[in-house]
Write an enzyme that holds these catalytic residues in place. Sequence first.
Site, PDB file in Angstrom:
ATOM      1  N   VAL A  47      37.266 -36.493 -46.391  1.00 53.05           N
ATOM      2  CA  VAL A  47      37.114 -37.766 -45.685  1.00 53.05           C
ATOM      3  C   VAL A  47      38.406 -38.112 -44.936  1.00 53.05           C
ATOM      4  O   VAL A  47      38.371 -38.637 -43.824  1.00 53.05           O
ATOM      5  CB  VAL A  47      36.730 -38.906 -46.657  1.00 53.05           C
ATOM      6  CG1 VAL A  47      36.698 -40.252 -45.946  1.00 53.05           C
ATOM      7  CG2 VAL A  47      35.381 -38.620 -47.312  1.00 53.05           C
ATOM      8  N   CYS A  48      39.540 -37.776 -45.529  1.00 47.73           N
ATOM      9  CA  CYS A  48      40.845 -38.152 -44.975  1.00 47.73           C
ATOM     10  C   CYS A  48      41.025 -37.740 -43.513  1.00 47.73           C
ATOM     11  O   CYS A  48      41.428 -38.569 -42.690  1.00 47.73           O
ATOM     12  CB  CYS A  48      41.971 -37.602 -45.833  1.00 47.73           C
ATOM     13  SG  CYS A  48      41.924 -38.194 -47.546  1.00 47.73           S
ATOM     14  N   PRO A  49      40.723 -36.492 -43.121  1.00 55.62           N
ATOM     15  CA  PRO A  49      40.958 -36.146 -41.718  1.00 55.62           C
ATOM     16  C   PRO A  49      40.072 -36.933 -40.755  1.00 55.62           C
ATOM     17  O   PRO A  49      40.480 -37.218 -39.626  1.00 55.62           O
ATOM     18  CB  PRO A  49      40.683 -34.642 -41.643  1.00 55.62           C
ATOM     19  CG  PRO A  49      39.963 -34.284 -42.875  1.00 55.62           C
ATOM     20  CD  PRO A  49      40.305 -35.331 -43.905  1.00 55.62           C
ATOM     21  N   GLU A  51      39.144 -40.093 -41.142  1.00 52.59           N
ATOM     22  CA  GLU A  51      39.776 -41.408 -41.029  1.00 52.59           C
ATOM     23  C   GLU A  51      41.039 -41.346 -40.173  1.00 52.59           C
ATOM     24  O   GLU A  51      41.273 -42.204 -39.327  1.00 52.59           O
ATOM     25  CB  GLU A  51      40.190 -41.937 -42.398  1.00 52.59           C
ATOM     26  CG  GLU A  51      39.091 -42.292 -43.315  1.00 52.59           C
ATOM     27  CD  GLU A  51      39.663 -42.877 -44.584  1.00 52.59           C
ATOM     28  OE1 GLU A  51      39.325 -44.036 -44.863  1.00 52.59           O
ATOM     29  OE2 GLU A  51      40.453 -42.194 -45.268  1.00 52.59           O
ATOM     30  N   LEU A  52      41.859 -40.346 -40.434  1.00 52.88           N
ATOM     31  CA  LEU A  52      43.117 -40.209 -39.696  1.00 52.88           C
ATOM     32  C   LEU A  52      42.854 -39.950 -38.215  1.00 52.88           C
ATOM     33  O   LEU A  52      43.551 -40.483 -37.356  1.00 52.88           O
ATOM     34  CB  LEU A  52      43.974 -39.115 -40.320  1.00 52.88           C
ATOM     35  CG  LEU A  52      44.485 -39.446 -41.731  1.00 52.88           C
ATOM     36  CD1 LEU A  52      45.026 -38.203 -42.416  1.00 52.88           C
ATOM     37  CD2 LEU A  52      45.519 -40.558 -41.700  1.00 52.88           C
TER      38      LEU A  52
END
Length: 188
Positions: A47-49, A51-52
């Site tokens: 999920v992090c990439p 969002e970033l």
Amino acid sequence: MGIIGSTLKPFEATAFQADKDFFQVTDEDVKGKWAVFFFYPADFTFVCPTELEDLGEHYEQLQKLDVDVYGVSTDTHFSHKAWHDTSERIGKLKFAFLGDQLHTLARNFNVLREDSGLADRATFVIDPDGVIQLMEQTCEGVGRNANELVRKIRAAQYVRANPGEVCPAAWEEGSDTLSPSLDLVGKI
């Protein structure tokens, strides 16, 4: 004790940024401008990439609002650089990534998962005086929305610049605001 309205605690972290390589960031460097601390669990995840990347698509807009952006995880600044160098999505990002392997920032913002050593998914907006004005925290599987973050920052900046006025729900720049008074009680 709530974190909204509290002052940014002292910290020092090594950052990676594409156009600057490695550099130090402290709480003193943050003061004087608006800042976003965008905590995420770990580099090289799922999920992090997304969002970033979403945040990166709003980076120029945030810069125009005089907002510095810091992506923060408990990874090292070396890991941030490696992720930047090997991921197409992360490689496009221009904001700074702070390494927090000693967990100073995650503890300062009360988002450290002690059992795993990872940070929760959380966003904090700091005003130029170093005061935390906004906070959002979600469970690990739910990504954030940078459009909403930008809207909230604009509202916080408006309220700071216009004492005595407040922004109602779903306020957008240029929309009507409210001036709280007894005359409004029960009439909105």
